[in-house]
Scaffold this active site. Structure first.
Site, PDB file in Angstrom:
ATOM      1  N   GLY A 244       9.625  -0.647  -2.367  1.00 38.87           N
ATOM      2  CA  GLY A 244       9.836  -1.925  -1.714  1.00 38.87           C
ATOM      3  C   GLY A 244       9.756  -1.984  -0.216  1.00 38.87           C
ATOM      4  O   GLY A 244      10.087  -3.010   0.371  1.00 38.87           O
ATOM      5  N   SER A 245       9.302  -0.931   0.466  1.00 43.62           N
ATOM      6  CA  SER A 245       9.235  -0.991   1.929  1.00 43.62           C
ATOM      7  C   SER A 245       8.189  -1.997   2.402  1.00 43.62           C
ATOM      8  O   SER A 245       8.438  -2.783   3.323  1.00 43.62           O
ATOM      9  CB  SER A 245       8.930   0.398   2.491  1.00 43.62           C
ATOM     10  OG  SER A 245       7.717   0.897   1.953  1.00 43.62           O
ATOM     11  N   ASP A 299       2.683  -4.359 -16.290  1.00 40.48           N
ATOM     12  CA  ASP A 299       1.561  -3.537 -15.861  1.00 40.48           C
ATOM     13  C   ASP A 299       0.681  -4.361 -14.937  1.00 40.48           C
ATOM     14  O   ASP A 299       0.258  -5.472 -15.291  1.00 40.48           O
ATOM     15  CB  ASP A 299       0.755  -3.069 -17.071  1.00 40.48           C
ATOM     16  CG  ASP A 299       1.478  -1.985 -17.844  1.00 40.48           C
ATOM     17  OD1 ASP A 299       2.395  -1.379 -17.269  1.00 40.48           O
ATOM     18  OD2 ASP A 299       1.133  -1.755 -19.017  1.00 40.48           O
ATOM     19  N   ASP A 329      -1.293  -1.905  -3.450  1.00 46.50           N
ATOM     20  CA  ASP A 329      -0.973  -0.550  -2.990  1.00 46.50           C
ATOM     21  C   ASP A 329      -0.831   0.312  -4.238  1.00 46.50           C
ATOM     22  O   ASP A 329       0.256   0.556  -4.737  1.00 46.50           O
ATOM     23  CB  ASP A 329       0.311  -0.560  -2.167  1.00 46.50           C
ATOM     24  CG  ASP A 329       0.573   0.780  -1.509  1.00 46.50           C
ATOM     25  OD1 ASP A 329      -0.312   1.272  -0.801  1.00 46.50           O
ATOM     26  OD2 ASP A 329       1.661   1.330  -1.721  1.00 46.50           O
ATOM     27  N   CYS A 382      -2.382   6.176  -0.366  1.00 48.74           N
ATOM     28  CA  CYS A 382      -1.962   7.241   0.544  1.00 48.74           C
ATOM     29  C   CYS A 382      -2.728   8.514   0.206  1.00 48.74           C
ATOM     30  O   CYS A 382      -2.176   9.610   0.214  1.00 48.74           O
ATOM     31  CB  CYS A 382      -0.460   7.461   0.473  1.00 48.74           C
ATOM     32  SG  CYS A 382       0.198   7.650  -1.185  1.00 48.74           S
TER      33      CYS A 382
END
Length: 868
Positions: A244-245, A299, A329, A382
């Protein structure tokens, strides 16, 4: 019971004695092994990661082998260092309060700091001041602090003879120019937590984080929300939101209330495929105290389109999607997070990127479908692997056939240093299958090596051969153990020497064929075209993994993507691509997205799949993922949560008991009469849970109710939470009503109250911020008399001058007790936040800043709120 208790005590005593005996033994010190993975390093050298070098704010091709080698050394050296900590100030705060936090930051870390470091350059971490290994709670149980610190110390520094330390000056915290009100430190988060010189800053940071004023977040993790650039009236979807950032960063912007409005007009839908992670997400978002949230568990590739009703207009139909901004993300292999998760070095495999590729593509295509025409979708990972980045971007553009266009945000982000996306790359896979890799790792494990050695020793004894190292006498067992320990340390020292030699050795040649051959020597194989892929591997290495044609590359404009490498900005590795939707998707694109989602789901639900355990104690990152797994294992361990069962999708089944429904007709009228709510009180926006028997009433914003709940989203998806708790039922026989207001939403409810509400001065407001019974006589007149005249129950206190300002949130929920006492129904952290706000308002009224140090503010916080 007594017998079992004595047995446990005896076992504990025996373990302590054994540990003491081992500590007294003379043994060689452990040696630090630098992280290394020759296969990963050979892979990225072969695919061309080191072909560009930085020249100012631009990147140019390396002209010779020397420049490529320098680029590689910079990359590897940085990747082996610890990631520096970073944080940002919330964008939903008032400008005056943001300025106060900036002054506090300047006091704590705005100048150079001297700390002790060891010979390797690592900060020396000592036990915190005032902490003792015998610390315990009031009931006599251990707090675990000493044990956790011992564990952290063991992971950070190796036990051995005491080494001389020296003093190092740390650079001050530097603002991140491309992220509003964000800072990056020159030390890692563990040093902040453990170093005595940074203890007060750590205490301040914890308090401000828990209050929702500051968010600790990795620097590159802040980039996608800034790239997405939402506005306060937008509908935003975060498809893979937990923990949740990034969702918090988006919500800070959406929570800003436009002028003339009484509530946020936009909203953020935060979704995660695992209900457990979604509940953790609720806890993270609750710090911001905003009703503009809607948390779901589904999902991501199956998140549905919502019905628009029968009488929709052509303009609405042309929009196709329902969100102005969509953040994808996606789960990834996470090799860009190796600086804060050393396990990446050990578990990295080339097959992991191929395995997760279809899931990433499926989520992104559904995100494109849910985006409005004219809206933006951000795809980020990432990872540094082109299979997970540019290959996915290329297939998105290829499938949507002109509906999406890449957008470059560099001009809007001054100070950003990001490499362009690639238009060409090599496809390298594992030469061994997944099963063969597991068997190889098992065969070379320490346990199997010991078994083989024991078997060889038994064979020598049976054959009558004398082994000098295995000669046993009465004390022979101890001698054997010492010899084995010595061999282990010798082997470790040899391995360390080999790793260091390998790390320091330079690439002899940077010719493409030589680089590919080095990768092949490490167990990889190159596939130049999709036809070269064996038939039994085509389900694993798909056609979409291969680079586009020159014509497609020129059309797609990959250079608009953002590639951030660790050594460019002293951060982690990250990839960001921003798409603008210029027209609706074709029917062919929709069908392909649905077919891909179904095929990915079948692979994830295959009963023959085996869950792979994650040896790391924590996730790779905020956006976290694990490496070295096949598609179904990665999806289970990252997007769905650690060690999930094969019944993963059952956890996202629709639970009607958690749906939001209208409040019973007999609930609100007594509240309206008791608290004197005005006609502007939005009765239709208060809802209850279907299975909660109206124990809690929630305040839901108009935009969430009309655009999501009224369109039947709860019939198609598992809803976890939404809005803010507005009223809580308290069954008191002597109370006139059974509900009291909740503190988290009182700033939306209080302005509509005409009864049991007092507008007080700042002095009386501060007197309310105490725990326990507060005598009414401690307040000024006529407030004291008015409080005494109240009947038993809740009432509200508002700060004078801010009773109609929703954004300042200067409201308190109080409780009138029996007699002449009152209680403040606010938790300790919120009290800290109110004290900070009052200080800022006092400075504003005085027309200047208060020069009192923030270090003194920490002591004040501890004194007022009993934070020890």
């Amino acid at each position: 019971m007594g017998r079992n208790k004595n047995k446990k005590m005896w076992n504990r005593k025996r373990k302590l004695e054994s540990a003491e005996e081992r500590s007294n033994q003379d043994r060689k010190p452990y040696v630090t092994v630098p992280p290394s993975n020759p296969k990963m390093e050979a892979y990225y050298a072969a695919v061309g990661l080191h072909s560009l070098r930085r020249e100012g704010s631009d990147f140019v091709p390396c002209v010779d082998d020397i420049e490529k080698e320098q680029e590689r050394n910079s990359f590897i050296t940085c990747l082996r260092t610890t990631l520096p900590a970073s944080f940002r100030i919330g964008q939903n705060l008032e400008p005056e309060f943001r300025q106060k936090l900036k002054r506090d930051i300047d006091i704590f870390v705005g100048t150079e700091i001297e700390i002790e470091i060891d010979q390797d350059g690592n900060a020396v971490c000592k036990p915190r001041l005032g902490m003792d290994s015998k610390d315990a709670t009031e009931d006599g149980t251990a707090t675990g602090t000493a044990e956790e610190e011992a564990k952290d110390t063991k992971s950070d520094q190796i036990i051995g003879p005491s080494e001389p330390v020296k003093i190092k000056k740390l650079a001050p915290a530097k603002p991140i120019p491309y992220i509003p009100d964000a800072y990056q430190l020159s030390v890692d988060k563990k040093t902040i937590r453990r170093n005595p010189l940074l203890q007060e800053f750590h205490e301040w940071l914890k308090v401000q984080t828990d209050s929702g004023f500051i968010t600790r977040q990795e620097t590159v993790s802040m980039i996608p929300p800034v790239v997405l650039s939402p506005e306060s009236h937008h509908a935003v979807l975060d498809m893979c939101a937990a923990p949740g950032s990034k969702t918090s960063q988006l919500l800070e912007i959406i929570s800003n209330i436009p002028q003339g409005e009484t509530e946020p007009t936009g909203y953020v839908v935060a979704n995660d495929s695992d209900a457990k992670r979604a509940y953790m997400l609720v806890h993270q978002l609750r710090r911001l105290n905003s009703p503009a949230t809607f948390v779901t568990a589904k999902d991501a590739q199956f998140w549905p389109m919502l019905l628009r009703g029968k009488n929709i207009k052509d303009e609405e139909r042309a929009q196709e999607g329902i969100f102005d901004r969509v953040l994808c993300d996606v789960p990834c292999t996470g090799d860009g997070t190796a600086r804060k998760n050393p396990g990446i070095w050990k578990h990295w495999t080339a097959s992991a990127g191929h395995s997760i590729h279809p899931l990433q593509l499926s989520i992104a295509l559904n995100g494109a479908r849910l985006t409005k025409v004219g809206g933006y979708m951000c795809y980020s990972t990432c990872s540094m692997n082109p299979i997970e980045n540019e290959a996915v971007v290329a297939e998105i553009l290829r499938t949507t056939d002109g509906s999406l266009k890449l957008v470059d945000r560099r001009p809007d982000m001054p100070g950003i240093v990001a490499r362009p996306g690639w238009s060409n790359w090599k496809v390298l896979g594992e030469s061994l299958s997944k099963k063969q890799l597991r068997n190889k790792a098992k065969k070379n494990s320490a346990k199997m090596k010991k078994r083989r050695k024991d078997w060889e020793d038994r064979q020598k004894l049976e054959n009558g051969e004398k082994n000098d190292q295995m000669e046993l006498d009465e004390n022979g067992v101890a001698e054997q153990v010492e010899e084995e320990n010595g061999e282990k340390n010798d082997d470790l020292q040899e391995n360390v020497t080999d790793v260091e030699d390998e790390c320091e050795s330079e690439q002899q040649s940077w010719d493409e064929e030589v680089l590919v051959q080095r990768a092949v020597d490490q167990g990889l194989v190159e596939y130049k075209t999709f036809d070269d892929v064996p038939k039994d591997s085509t389900h694993h290495i798909r056609k979409s993994c291969f680079p586009p044609t020159p014509e497609e590359a020129a059309e797609f404009k990959f250079e608009r993507c953002l590639r951030v490498l660790p050594h460019d900005l002293d951060t982690g590795g990250f990839f960001v691509a921003l798409f603008k939707k210029v027209c609706p998707l074709s029917n062919r694109a929709r069908r392909k997205a649905e077919e891909l989602a179904e095929s990915v789901s079948k692979r994830m639900d295959t009963p023959t799949n085996e869950a792979i355990k994650n040896d790391d104690s924590e996730n790779v990152s905020d956006d976290g993922v694990t490496v070295g797994m096949e598609l179904e294992d990665i999806a289970r361990d990252t997007e769905v949560g650690k060690k999930q069962s094969l019944k993963k999708r059952d956890s996202c089944d629709i639970d009607k008991a958690e749906s939001f429904v209208a409040v019973d007709e007999d609930v609100l009228p007594p509240l309206i009469d008791f608290y004197g709510f005005t006609d502007q009180f939005a009765k239709g926006q208060f809802m209850a849970r279907a299975g909660g028997q109206s124990k809690l009433l929630y305040f839901i914003t108009k935009s969430v109710k009309q655009n999501l709940i009224d369109r039947g989203i709860q019939d198609r998806i598992h809803v976890i939470n939404s809005g803010l708790r507005a009223f809580e039922r308290r069954n008191k026989d002597d109370c006139l009503v059974n509900y009291r207001p909740c503190q988290e939403s009182i700033h939306f409810v209080g302005p509509h109250m005409t009864k049991r509400k007092f507008i007080v001065s700042s002095e009386d407001f501060k007197r309310c911020l105490k725990y326990g019974a507060i005598p009414c006589d401690s307040f000024s007149e006529p407030l004291c008399s008015q409080m005494k005249a109240l009947s038993l129950g809740a009432f509200v206190v508002a700060l004078v001058g801010y009773e109609d300002d929703i954004t300042k949130k200067m409201y308190l929920v109080m409780w009138k007790c029996r007699g002449d006492n009152i209680n403040c129904l606010v938790n300790k952290l919120d009290m800290v936040a109110f004290h900070n706000k009052l200080d800022v308002l006092a400075e504003k009224e005085c027309g200047g800043s208060n020069d009192s140090l923030a270090r003194g503010a920490v002591a004040t916080i501890r004194e007022k709120c009993s934070i020890q």
